[in-house]
Write a protein that holds these residues in place. Structure first.
Motif, mmCIF file in Angstrom:
data_model
loop_
_atom_site.group_PDB
_atom_site.id
_atom_site.type_symbol
_atom_site.label_atom_id
_atom_site.label_comp_id
_atom_site.label_asym_id
_atom_site.label_seq_id
_atom_site.Cartn_x
_atom_site.Cartn_y
_atom_site.Cartn_z
ATOM 1 N N GLU B 208 -0.272 -9.575 9.183
ATOM 2 C CA GLU B 208 -0.872 -10.765 8.566
ATOM 3 C C GLU B 208 -1.818 -10.370 7.442
ATOM 4 N N LEU B 209 -2.590 -9.326 7.705
ATOM 5 C CA LEU B 209 -3.539 -8.852 6.706
ATOM 6 C C LEU B 209 -2.792 -8.412 5.449
ATOM 7 N N ALA B 210 -1.682 -7.698 5.670
ATOM 8 C CA ALA B 210 -0.891 -7.211 4.536
ATOM 9 C C ALA B 210 -0.390 -8.392 3.702
ATOM 10 N N GLU B 211 0.098 -9.419 4.387
ATOM 11 C CA GLU B 211 0.599 -10.586 3.655
ATOM 12 C C GLU B 211 -0.518 -11.276 2.886
ATOM 13 N N ALA B 212 -1.660 -11.424 3.568
ATOM 14 C CA ALA B 212 -2.801 -12.087 2.923
ATOM 15 C C ALA B 212 -3.240 -11.309 1.687
ATOM 16 N N MET B 213 -3.186 -9.968 1.793
ATOM 17 C CA MET B 213 -3.604 -9.147 0.659
ATOM 18 C C MET B 213 -2.632 -9.251 -0.493
ATOM 19 N N GLU B 214 -1.354 -9.205 -0.147
ATOM 20 C CA GLU B 214 -0.344 -9.274 -1.210
ATOM 21 C C GLU B 214 -0.421 -10.617 -1.922
ATOM 22 N N SER B 215 -0.727 -11.666 -1.153
ATOM 23 C CA SER B 215 -0.805 -12.970 -1.802
ATOM 24 C C SER B 215 -2.063 -13.095 -2.647
ATOM 25 N N ARG B 216 -2.969 -12.138 -2.492
ATOM 26 C CA ARG B 216 -4.118 -12.118 -3.390
ATOM 27 C C ARG B 216 -3.995 -10.961 -4.392
ATOM 28 N N ALA B 217 -2.746 -10.589 -4.652
ATOM 29 C CA ALA B 217 -2.418 -9.628 -5.710
ATOM 30 C C ALA B 217 -3.014 -8.252 -5.494
ATOM 31 N N TRP B 218 -2.914 -7.765 -4.301
ATOM 32 C CA TRP B 218 -3.419 -6.417 -4.035
ATOM 33 C C TRP B 218 -2.534 -5.385 -4.740
#
Lengths: 273, 268
Positions: B208-218
């Motif tokens: 979930e963290l990975a998805e949240a980060m990717e959606s914030r352009a990590w």
């Protein structure tokens, strides 16, 4: 019967979660403990099966002081279904999951089999008996968690935030199920801030604010008292909001659920016409 | 769980908190090396230098104002410390290669104290360094950003995992699990119902963290810049010099001076 006598509780990190709480829950009673986050609801019910022991005062379950009994002993009487099923599911199949507690309590092999089948049927999980609990949907996992507690047929059932993350269908089913348990004579305690769900279930309500009991009473008394509810940061159930708003028309103000509202409105219209 | 408490950072300000994390880490490493250097042998245990190393860190604890947390972490380490003491004592006792009982005791005690010195220094480091600072320090030491991020995230999630472990333990106890029941093998098995939900949830959360980060352009930009840049200031230089001095002193003592054991010194 669960008797809470002037209980205070402080967590090891210094947070004082309960201040002098006294409460009696009789056998077969249906109680909802309500209040906002951090009001001490979960801390209070964790005293019932000895997961937490009071810092001051005492909790007596069926004549046994929780300080003098292990959680495992108390748990046989008081079943506790946790909020998040993912905090307890670990077995390879649903069947094993339900049998886990029964094995811990030392039931005999054939009794375990019977009880597991009974619980599977009760919660409509029979088709998943050999499935991994991790493959199930959220609502189904919740039911597995519930089945795994009901399997040993505890006298008291505590449901911590049973409606969180459940869709309306699941909520309706849960409501029916809770009513069924109550008619069977079980003591049911639910911890919730889902005011609509509680209004539909119509239990006795214990309202908590900042580690203290603010009020106790029937759902009708408490859920129509906007003064009390504001203090506990809870809003009136929608039906109660409508009826309070329409008080000028001569409608009663103590209506909290859909079923009752329908009846009252039908009567009102008949009289009118 | 109290051991984790001892490593949990609290946001307060003190001269120690304001020190550059790289310098603090260097100091911890120096202490680590020194603690390993001393300890001695069964014939000549070196408890004295370890006592010095233990107390030399007290000013840091007091200045940083983390006395309570520090005591808690020490208490958390006590179990393992006692374990180390007892095992050293028993095995050396059985081997029978000791000259006197006092020497044996001193040896076991110095091994324990060595462990405590290590825990103490790491505890001070983690208690006075925010995870953000730590990540920043790694980044500015040219560690790839992905590793820094993974590291800071891991550190940040320790208390979350500790809380979750507690909830899982409660949930399983409510289903009749008794951790303290049965023989040694059974007791280890008792932990399976705790470990599986913990691991499964940790993996779920990381996804979930990975998805949240990717959606914030990590990772969208190759070259990252930081809002805060670590710079060494006078207190930092002082600590570096102090650490180097301590290290040199320790090396000198190690190679050129005899370190008497307490037993010999006190003529026991």
């Amino acid at each position: 019967m669960i008797e809470v006598k002037d209980v205070s509780f402080t967590y090891p990190n210094g947070v004082e979660a309960l201040h002098g709480v006294s409460l009696k829950i009789r056998d077969g009673e249906f109680v909802a403990i309500m209040g906002q986050n951090g009001a001490g609801k979960t801390t209070l019910v964790k005293q019932f099966n000895g997961l937490l022991k009071p810092t001051k005062g005492e909790v007596v379950v069926d004549g046994v002081n929780t300080r003098e009994a292990s959680v495992a002993t108390l748990a046989q009487k008081v079943g506790f279904v946790f909020q998040n099923p993912d905090h307890q599911l670990f077995c390879e199949t649903v069947e094993d999951e339900i049998a886990f507690a029964l094995k811990n309590f030392g039931f005999k092999e054939n009794t375990i089999k019977k009880r597991v089948t009974w619980a599977l049927n009760l919660l409509d999980l029979k088709q998943y008996s050999k499935t991994s609990p991790f493959m199930l949907s959220g609502g189904e996992r919740k039911r597995v968690a519930l089945a795994s507690v009901l399997a040993w047929n505890p006298k008291v059932i505590i449901l911590d935030e049973p409606t969180i993350g459940q869709d309306q269908n699941q909520k309706n089913r849960l409501q029916q199920f809770v009513n069924q348990l109550v008619t069977q004579g079980k003591t049911v305690v639910i911890v919730s801030h889902d005011v609509e769900f509680v209004a539909e279930c119509n239990p006795k309500i214990v309202l908590m604010v900042e580690g203290k009991i603010l009020a106790e009473g029937s759902a009708k008394q408490i859920l129509t008292n906007s003064y009390l509810l504001t203090q506990a940061s809870i809003v009136l159930p929608q039906i109660a909001q409508i009826f309070t708003g329409l008080a000028g028309l001569g409608l009663p103000t103590d209506v909290i659920n859909v079923h009752e509202a329908k009846k009252v409105l039908l009567d009102f219209m008949e009289v009118d016409s | 769980m109290s051991f984790f408490e001892g490593l949990r950072f609290r946001r307060v300000s003190s001269p120690i908190h304001r020190l550059d994390p790289r310098v603090k880490f260097f100091y911890v490493c120096v202490l680590f090396v020194m603690a390993i250097m001393f300890g001695g042998t069964l014939k000549n245990p070196e408890l004295l230098p370890l006592i010095v190393l233990f107390f030399i860190q007290m000013p840091f604890v007091l200045v940083a104002g983390v006395k309570r947390e520090w005591i808690r972490s020490m208490r958390g380490a006590m179990f393992l410390a006692i374990f180390i003491f007892v095992f050293n004592f028993i095995f050396q006792f059985i081997s029978g290669s000791y000259d006197s009982f006092a020497l044996l005791l001193e040896y076991s005690f110095s091994m324990t104290l060595r462990f405590l010195v290590l825990v103490e220094s790491f505890s001070i480091f983690f208690l006075t360094t925010s995870p953000d600072h730590l990540g920043l320090a790694l980044e500015q030491s040219h560690v790839p950003y992905e590793f820094c991020f993974a590291f800071t995230t891991a550190v940040r999630f320790v208390p979350v995992l500790a809380d979750e472990a507690q909830t899982i333990m409660d949930a399983q106890k409510a289903r009749g699990l008794e951790l303290e029941r049965g023989n040694f093998i059974k007791r280890i098995k008792n932990y399976i119902p705790l470990l599986i939900p913990l691991i499964v949830n940790a993996i779920r959360r990381s996804l979930e963290l990975a998805e949240a980060m990717e959606s914030r352009a990590w990772g969208a930009t190759e070259k990252r810049t930081n809002l805060y840049v670590l710079t060494l200031r006078n207190p930092d230089y002082i600590l570096v010099v102090l650490s180097v001095f301590m290290l040199i002193l320790a090396v000198y003592v190690r190679f050129f001076l005899p370190v008497p054991s307490l037993t010999v010194l006190l003529h026991i």
